[in-house]
Write an enzyme that holds these catalytic residues in place. Structure first.
Site, PDB file in Angstrom:
ATOM      1  CG  ASP A  20      17.682  21.437  37.456  1.00  0.00           C
ATOM      2  OD1 ASP A  20      17.776  21.182  36.252  1.00  0.00           O
ATOM      3  OD2 ASP A  20      18.047  20.647  38.362  1.00  0.00           O
TER       4      ASP A  20
ATOM      5  CG  ASP B 278      15.280  18.911  33.881  1.00  0.00           C
ATOM      6  OD1 ASP B 278      15.555  19.511  32.824  1.00  0.00           O
ATOM      7  OD2 ASP B 278      16.129  18.435  34.632  1.00  0.00           O
ATOM      8  CD  GLU B 279      17.807  23.320  32.936  1.00  0.00           C
ATOM      9  OE1 GLU B 279      18.751  23.885  33.501  1.00  0.00           O
ATOM     10  OE2 GLU B 279      17.832  23.022  31.726  1.00  0.00           O
TER      11      GLU B 279
HETATM   12 MG   LIG Z   1      17.596  18.682  36.095  1.00  0.00          MG
END
Ligand SMILES: [Mg+2]
Length: 419
Positions: free
Chosen positions: A10, A105-106
């Site tokens: 993340d 974002d992961e």
């Molecule tokens: Mg994040």
């Protein structure tokens, strides 16, 4: 089966970190991403310096500025964020070919097969990933590690984001000591309504669910939520126990420009709107599910159909551009339905095709202020997860029950709600 080693990587304050890397002059300033011209707009991301002054994601730009007057608010550049995300995928792919973006974002990585190449340790891979990403993008990542995706995800959200070093492993050795004492709302996919239900059932921690015998938990859930809650019970019970057989699926989100679904039809079977609506719904549901899986929403909905009465034949392909991107069935469905109703010449159809284009990463939906819509989006994703885990047949029952399900199902139902 050999135990897998899965990571969820993340990016910390993803959008804000990208902007900070792009603007060295703001290095020591509190930075947030949002529309500086719209005080009523929403903060999409805030850097740690801004967060330490009370700025939170999803609050209004005006509120954030009131708390933190020196806050630098930068207009979002979604295309850049997506490019950085794809670049991060490429970095991860140098560690394993099994990389699945989960959000912008992961990303999930299955590193089971690459451990021996990197000193045999997942922690070592995690640290190398952090160093590589930091060096090439300026973004600090946190890495949750576990034998299943659900444990990797909960390791990230509940632990890796909080410990120094940003790496944390949840395994069968520490699930009981580390995860189970957490309050139930920290379990994945448990929001306020389910928290209340669980509290009502006397279940306050994740361990309270995990320790119950599944049969007993199902009985209690039926009593609390009705007799069709078995799948829901199983889902939460598995999550609490870290059970999740779903694989890391590589190759998502890249190269996709179009999401479509169509069918050639037996002539004569689809003559009336009543015949055609369920088929259209089926196509729409599949298009939307695929879009969610790829992490894309689309603004352009196209319908193509061919029709013939045996003497004459006709076909059309028409599209409509919505004012905001979507992958929600009732929105795509309404658009498809009205296009179809407008251009169909009322002959039996032999072909029907629904297409979603004008795609953008689904994180962008946060840009608007329709909170109910955000709930619908979470709902639809929950339902997809159940379907992935328990098979397509589960969904009819499960979707009408999930915390998430009812309004959504009703909204997506054919007839009356489309247009
Ligand atoms: Mg994040």
């Amino acid at each position: 089966m050999k135990e897998r080693v899965i990571m969820l990587v993340d990016g910390l304050s993803f959008y804000a970190s990208i902007e900070k890397a792009a603007h060295p002059e703001y290095r020591d300033k509190p930075v947030a991403v949002g529309d500086p011209a719209r005080k009523s707009g929403i903060i999409l991301a805030a850097c740690p310096a801004a967060k330490s002054q009370g700025v939170t994601t999803a609050e209004r730009v005006g509120e954030a500025l009131a708390k933190c007057p020196e806050l630098v608010v930068i207009r979002p550049r979604m295309q850049t964020y997506i490019s950085v995300s794809l670049f991060m995928t490429e970095i991860y792919e140098s560690f394993t070919d099994q990389v699945e973006p989960y959000s912008v974002d992961e990303q999930f990585l299955d590193v089971t097969g690459s451990l021996s190449l990197f000193g045999g340790s997942a922690d070592e891979i995690a640290r190398q990933i952090q160093a590589r990403v930091q060096l090439s993008t300026g973004i600090w990542t946190r890495v949750g590690i576990g034998p299943t995706k659900i444990l990797a995800k909960m390791a990230t959200d509940n632990f890796a984001k909080k410990v120094p070093g940003g790496v944390y492993t949840l395994s069968k050795d520490n699930i009981e000591s580390d995860l189970w004492p957490l309050p139930i709302h920290q379990m994945f996919m448990v929001a306020s309504r389910m928290t209340r239900h669980f509290a009502h059932m006397g279940l306050l921690t994740i361990g309270d669910i995990a320790r119950l015998d599944l049969g007993e938990f199902k009985r209690r859930m039926r009593y609390e939520m009705g007799k069709q809650s078995d799948i829901q019970a199983e889902y939460y019970w598995q999550t609490a126990n870290g059970i999740d057989p779903s694989p890391v699926i590589a190759g998502m989100r890249k190269q996709i420009k179009v999401i479509n679904n169509g069918r050639a039809l037996r002539w004569g079977k689809y003559r009336t709107m009543e015949d055609i609506e369920p088929l259209m719904l089926e196509l729409v549901i599949e298009v939307c599910r695929r879009a969610r899986r790829y992490g894309y929403m689309g603004r352009v909905i196209s319908v193509a159909a061919a029709e013939t009465d045996g003497y004459r034949s006709s076909s059309f392909g028409r599209q409509v551009t919505l004012f905001r991107p979507t992958y929600l069935e009732h929105e795509v469905g309404a658009a498809a339905y009205s296009l179809f109703a407008k251009y169909w010449r009322r002959m039996p159809i032999t072909h029907l095709h629904i297409t979603l284009t004008g795609l953008s990463a689904d994180d962008v939906y946060q840009l608007d202020l329709f909170e109910d819509r955000e709930k619908l989006i979470l709902r639809s994703k929950t339902i997809d997860q159940i379907k992935d885990r328990f098979g397509p047949a589960s969904i009819v029952r499960a979707s009408s029950l999930m915390e998430t399900g009812q309004a959504y199902e009703r909204a997506a139902q054919i007839g009356g709600h489309w247009a």
